[in-house]
Design a protein around this motif. Sequence first.
Motif, PDB file in Angstrom:
ATOM      1  N   LEU A 193      -2.311  -5.311  -5.580  1.00  0.00           N
ATOM      2  CA  LEU A 193      -2.390  -5.243  -4.112  1.00  0.00           C
ATOM      3  C   LEU A 193      -3.437  -6.189  -3.536  1.00  0.00           C
ATOM      4  CD1 LEU A 193      -2.126  -1.345  -3.638  1.00  0.00           C
ATOM      5  CD2 LEU A 193      -0.310  -3.036  -3.339  1.00  0.00           C
ATOM      6  N   TYR A 217      -9.990   2.372  -6.824  1.00  0.00           N
ATOM      7  CA  TYR A 217     -10.408   1.480  -5.736  1.00  0.00           C
ATOM      8  C   TYR A 217     -11.890   1.204  -5.932  1.00  0.00           C
ATOM      9  CZ  TYR A 217     -10.461  -0.282  -0.870  1.00  0.00           C
ATOM     10  OH  TYR A 217     -10.566  -1.055   0.263  1.00  0.00           O
ATOM     11  N   PRO A 267       0.813  -1.230   0.000  1.00  0.00           N
ATOM     12  CA  PRO A 267       0.000   0.000   0.000  1.00  0.00           C
ATOM     13  C   PRO A 267       0.839   1.270   0.000  1.00  0.00           C
ATOM     14  CG  PRO A 267      -0.965  -1.608   1.486  1.00  0.00           C
ATOM     15  CD  PRO A 267       0.345  -2.182   1.028  1.00  0.00           C
ATOM     16  N   PHE A 301      -7.120  -0.892   3.532  1.00  0.00           N
ATOM     17  CA  PHE A 301      -6.389  -2.141   3.343  1.00  0.00           C
ATOM     18  C   PHE A 301      -6.312  -2.889   4.674  1.00  0.00           C
ATOM     19  CE2 PHE A 301      -4.794   0.931   0.259  1.00  0.00           C
ATOM     20  CZ  PHE A 301      -4.857   0.211  -0.923  1.00  0.00           C
ATOM     21  N   TRP A 348      -8.578   4.997   0.850  1.00  0.00           N
ATOM     22  CA  TRP A 348      -8.510   3.594   0.467  1.00  0.00           C
ATOM     23  C   TRP A 348      -8.165   2.740   1.682  1.00  0.00           C
ATOM     24  CZ3 TRP A 348      -5.721   3.250  -4.952  1.00  0.00           C
ATOM     25  CH2 TRP A 348      -6.412   4.068  -5.854  1.00  0.00           C
TER      26      TRP A 348
END
Length: 301
Positions: free
Chosen positions: A264, A245, A186, A210, A208
Amino acid sequence: MSQPNDPFSGLSAFLAAAQTGGFTAAAARLGVSPAAVSQAVKALEARLGTPLFIRTTRRVGLTEAGAALFARAAPAAAEMAAAIEAAGAMGKEPSGLLRLTVPHMAVPLIIEPTLGILRRTHPKVAVEIAVEDATVDLTARGFDAGIRIGEYIEPGMVAVRLTRDIFWSVVASPDYLAEHDRPRQPEDLTSHEAIRYRFPSSGTIYRWEFERDGKTLSVDPRGSVIVNDGALLISSARAGLGLAYVADIAVETELATGTLIRVLEPFLPKTPGLFLYFPQRAQTQPKLRAFIDLARQVLRP
């Protein structure tokens, strides 16, 4: 016909004008003339002794008194309408206008597969669909139900699952990845161009999200393109403008054909999918039950 001492006289015209933002649109919804709506509202204002609308050449807006009345009367009117419809619907064929608010993502996934079948199997049910990604107050806007991602549904609503869970994805076009190093962590997003999403309702830009080692990590990537529309977000990624995203169910075709590629993947979370949601009082409406039953049948695979 309303009597002079009827406390509800003019209320339906007031609510329709408040929900649609104008007398002409309210008249179209009620099936009367704009003059009839204006006259009914003026009579209500005269009876209350205070103006309810601020009138301009382009639209009408609520005064402080109008906003206060709408805040209390709209939920009560919706409850009364649902009660009347439920009482008269026992054993009857589904009918009436079904008003839905749906995000762009839901159009190809849910609306397109079900709308034609719904109209053929229940011809007495008319359908109005407002496509918008912003959070919507169902009662204030006069909608019977909405479709949204599970985590964004307001508390207290009945929710019916329509899709599988969503796996979030960072995607880019092959052309973009050919010109930029593929991100592996990331933190690598600092050297990439992101297509950013601004929430239509709050105006904030989405960070975003993660997951790594069981912990949540949020990143606010840099980017020269900001959109507030999911479809434009995806098309911008296809055009090679940067990383996006997105929900995987919104880009299934692009991922299958290779026009978009995931990156990712080990760090991306899973969240509840799309749900139909509505107030508890609405679940007895035959028109809504017909849509729920049909959606479950059509979308089961």
